[in-house]
Design a protein around this motif. Structure first.
Motif, mmCIF file in Angstrom:
data_model
loop_
_atom_site.group_PDB
_atom_site.id
_atom_site.type_symbol
_atom_site.label_atom_id
_atom_site.label_comp_id
_atom_site.label_asym_id
_atom_site.label_seq_id
_atom_site.Cartn_x
_atom_site.Cartn_y
_atom_site.Cartn_z
ATOM 1 N N UNK A 269 0.813 -1.214 0.000
ATOM 2 C CA UNK A 269 0.000 0.000 0.000
ATOM 3 C C UNK A 269 0.847 1.263 0.000
ATOM 4 N N UNK A 270 2.159 1.120 0.000
ATOM 5 C CA UNK A 270 3.027 2.297 -0.026
ATOM 6 C C UNK A 270 3.286 2.663 -1.478
ATOM 7 N N UNK A 271 2.749 3.779 -1.903
ATOM 8 C CA UNK A 271 2.832 4.185 -3.301
ATOM 9 C C UNK A 271 4.199 4.773 -3.607
ATOM 10 N N UNK A 272 4.663 4.515 -4.805
ATOM 11 C CA UNK A 272 5.917 5.083 -5.292
ATOM 12 C C UNK A 272 5.568 6.267 -6.189
ATOM 13 N N UNK A 273 5.946 7.489 -5.813
ATOM 14 C CA UNK A 273 5.528 8.667 -6.584
ATOM 15 C C UNK A 273 6.290 8.858 -7.890
ATOM 16 N N UNK A 427 18.150 11.627 2.514
ATOM 17 C CA UNK A 427 18.176 12.852 3.315
ATOM 18 C C UNK A 427 16.925 13.697 3.125
ATOM 19 N N UNK A 428 16.262 13.555 1.981
ATOM 20 C CA UNK A 428 15.146 14.448 1.657
ATOM 21 C C UNK A 428 13.812 13.736 1.526
ATOM 22 N N UNK A 429 13.800 12.407 1.509
ATOM 23 C CA UNK A 429 12.560 11.674 1.245
ATOM 24 C C UNK A 429 11.641 11.598 2.454
ATOM 25 N N UNK A 430 12.171 11.840 3.657
ATOM 26 C CA UNK A 430 11.361 11.739 4.868
ATOM 27 C C UNK A 430 11.454 10.411 5.573
ATOM 28 N N UNK A 431 12.101 9.407 4.944
ATOM 29 C CA UNK A 431 12.288 8.115 5.591
ATOM 30 C C UNK A 431 13.449 8.196 6.574
ATOM 31 N N UNK A 432 13.245 7.656 7.777
ATOM 32 C CA UNK A 432 14.304 7.572 8.786
ATOM 33 C C UNK A 432 14.657 6.107 9.011
ATOM 34 N N UNK A 444 8.312 5.877 8.360
ATOM 35 C CA UNK A 444 7.861 6.491 7.110
ATOM 36 C C UNK A 444 7.676 7.991 7.249
ATOM 37 N N UNK A 445 7.663 8.688 6.123
ATOM 38 C CA UNK A 445 7.315 10.109 6.148
ATOM 39 C C UNK A 445 5.842 10.280 6.493
ATOM 40 N N UNK A 446 5.453 11.486 6.806
ATOM 41 C CA UNK A 446 4.090 11.737 7.279
ATOM 42 C C UNK A 446 3.048 11.427 6.219
ATOM 43 N N UNK A 447 3.389 11.568 4.940
ATOM 44 C CA UNK A 447 2.370 11.299 3.916
ATOM 45 C C UNK A 447 2.067 9.809 3.783
ATOM 46 N N UNK A 448 2.990 8.967 4.276
ATOM 47 C CA UNK A 448 2.742 7.525 4.292
ATOM 48 C C UNK A 448 2.057 7.130 5.592
ATOM 49 N N UNK A 449 2.574 7.599 6.706
ATOM 50 C CA UNK A 449 2.029 7.279 8.026
ATOM 51 C C UNK A 449 1.987 8.555 8.857
ATOM 52 N N UNK A 450 0.812 9.164 9.024
ATOM 53 C CA UNK A 450 0.736 10.413 9.801
ATOM 54 C C UNK A 450 1.268 10.269 11.219
ATOM 55 N N UNK A 451 1.202 9.049 11.803
ATOM 56 C CA UNK A 451 1.711 8.832 13.154
ATOM 57 C C UNK A 451 3.226 8.656 13.181
ATOM 58 N N UNK A 452 3.811 8.360 12.019
ATOM 59 C CA UNK A 452 5.252 8.166 11.879
ATOM 60 C C UNK A 452 5.776 7.142 12.904
#
Length: 471
Positions: A269-273, A427-432, A444-452
């Motif tokens: 369910x994780x979309x690749x933009x 560094x810029x994708x939001x993934x940690x 995940x970044x917030x657009x994938x998981x708002x709770x992160x």
């Protein structure tokens, strides 16, 4: 097309006014689905008449620009160097479109022999179908591209038979519907193989002569990559790209939902933009990185063909820092993030310059994971650790979770697999990424998981088996 040019101009003027008025009133938006499809087919039929006129007139321009006319050539009278230039100036189309139009027009243009006789068009049956508005310019090009190269090695009767059958297949009749361009290309290729069974050698010679790849100069951080490759090289590249991009090929096994894990956390369910072209670009980057590190790759100056990126110490840590890569025109500026990406999995040479520009010191820091470390990390991660990514371990780079410059060791407990794309954009994708008990975890970044929330990295079969047993 036996009508005065003045009548054609008038017809185009009236028809253009009617179409412009209809489209400006958004009348097409009120059409039902069936009516819309009828309108699409009608417009396409109209376009075929226009294409027939374009090619017929372009063919006559090409004929009058021929050297047979001597000083009376049409191009000389209008001050142009070629028929393509004359068409380009008269119609305001691109040079490429003008050349392609003239190329197709040669197939349907008749000629006058030196004795004053009439020589029919090379593809006279296709010309008749085109003039009747039944054959599209795409179908004409498909037939011409296959039959014209072999006409010198086949009899006129055989070519006429092939042309007749192909035109009939393209336009259809009472017994059969028109075929698609894809089907027509297959049929035309089959005819060519039948008529010219010994024609592989000339085609191979042409491919060997015309093959080539070109790299343009850097413009705004991009370099144009173009060229033509032989069929086998193209097929090999397609296979490599498919190996990266086809999720069916790269599926890592069954998926299980463990305790406390919801369906929304499924990697699928994780979309690749990224667009398809961007994915192919990034896959090519992975292929080139893997090829450069392969033992079979020839060396340059005694070392692997390594991308050389230079950056000053103060620019390296800046978000807007600038680095430089070696290129055909000297050093080209790139973001410092590229230097950090390269430095994460490569050897760093620190050069100290004096005020006069002389080299004062050279320090080499080897932060490359060993072959066996890569094997171990690959066995643990199986591929890129970003959920949803399907790039396999063999095509990934090993990333320092804690940067080497910050004291992070080059060790399996600090290395994770990332594909070329995710490594370059980490560094810029939001993934940690962090390590927990020797196992990578990602947020995940917030657009994938708002709770992160932190979660396990991309799923590996042996860990899935343990989850299934626990469940």
């Amino acid at each position: 097309m036996n009508f005065p040019l003045g009548d054609l101009t008038a017809i185009v003027g009236v028809l253009g006014d009617l179409l412009a008025e209809s489209l400006s009133m958004d009348a097409h938006r009120a059409l039902g689905d069936e009516e819309l499809m009828d309108a699409v087919r009608t417009a396409e039929h109209l376009g075929r008449w226009v294409d027939a006129a374009r090619l017929t007139l372009a063919g006559e321009v090409g004929r009058r620009a021929d050297s047979d006319f001597g000083d009376d050539r049409m191009t000389s009278r209008f001050g142009c160097g070629s028929a393509a230039e004359l068409l380009e100036r008269a119609t305001l189309i691109s040079g490429a479109t003008a050349r392609e139009r003239l190329r197709q027009a040669k197939c349907i243009t008749s000629r006058t022999t030196s004795t004053g006789g009439h020589r029919p068009a090379p593809l006279d049956r296709a010309r008749a179908a085109l003039a009747a508005g039944r054959l599209s310019s795409d179908a004409l090009a498909t037939v011409a591209d296959v039959l014209r190269p072999i006409e010198a090695r086949c009899t006129a009767d055989d070519l006429a038979l092939a042309e007749t059958e192909l035109v009939l297949a393209a336009v259809g009749d009472d017994t059969q519907a028109p075929c698609s361009i894809h089907e027509l290309r297959i049929m035309a290729t089959t005819w060519a193989l039948y008529l010219d069974a010994d024609g592989e050698l000339p085609d191979e010679q042409h491919a060997e002569r015309m093959r080539g790849v070109r790299l343009g100069r850097s413009r705004r951080g991009l370099r144009r990559f173009s060229g033509e490759v032989t069929d086998d090289v193209g097929a090999q590249l397609e296979r490599l790209l498919d190996a990266h991009l086809n999720p069916r090929v790269q599926d890592r096994g069954p998926r299980f939902t463990g305790p406390g894990q919801s369906d929304e956390e499924d990697d699928e369910h994780i979309l690749d933009p990224r667009t398809a072209d961007q994915k192919r670009h990034d896959a090519l980057g992975s292929i080139l990185s893997a090829a450069a590190a392969a033992a079979e790759t020839p060396t340059l100056g005694g070392a692997a063909p390594t991308l050389i990126v230079t950056v000053s110490a103060d620019q390296l840590e800046r978000a807007d820092g600038v680095a430089f890569v070696d290129g055909p025109d000297g050093q080209a500026p790139v973001p410092a993030s590229i230097a950090r990406h390269v430095g994460c999995h490569g050897t760093i040479h620190r050069v100290t310059f004096g005020s006069d520009g002389a080299i004062k010191a050279l320090t080499v820091t080897d932060r490359v994971f060993t072959h066996w470390q890569r094997k171990a990390v690959g066995a643990r991660d199986a591929g890129c650790v970003i959920p949803g990514c399907r790039v396999r371990a063999a095509w990934c780079e090993v990333h320092h979770v804690i940067d080497h410059a910050s004291g992070g060791p080059t060790d399996t407990s600090n290395g994770v697999l990332l594909c070329w794309h995710h490594h370059r954009t980490i560094e810029t994708s939001g993934w940690d990424i962090r390590m927990g008990a020797g196992v990578p975890q990602v947020r995940p970044p917030a657009w994938v998981d708002p709770q992160r929330n932190w979660r396990c990295a991309n799923r590996v079969l042996h860990r899935e088996l343990e989850r299934a047993r626990s469940a």
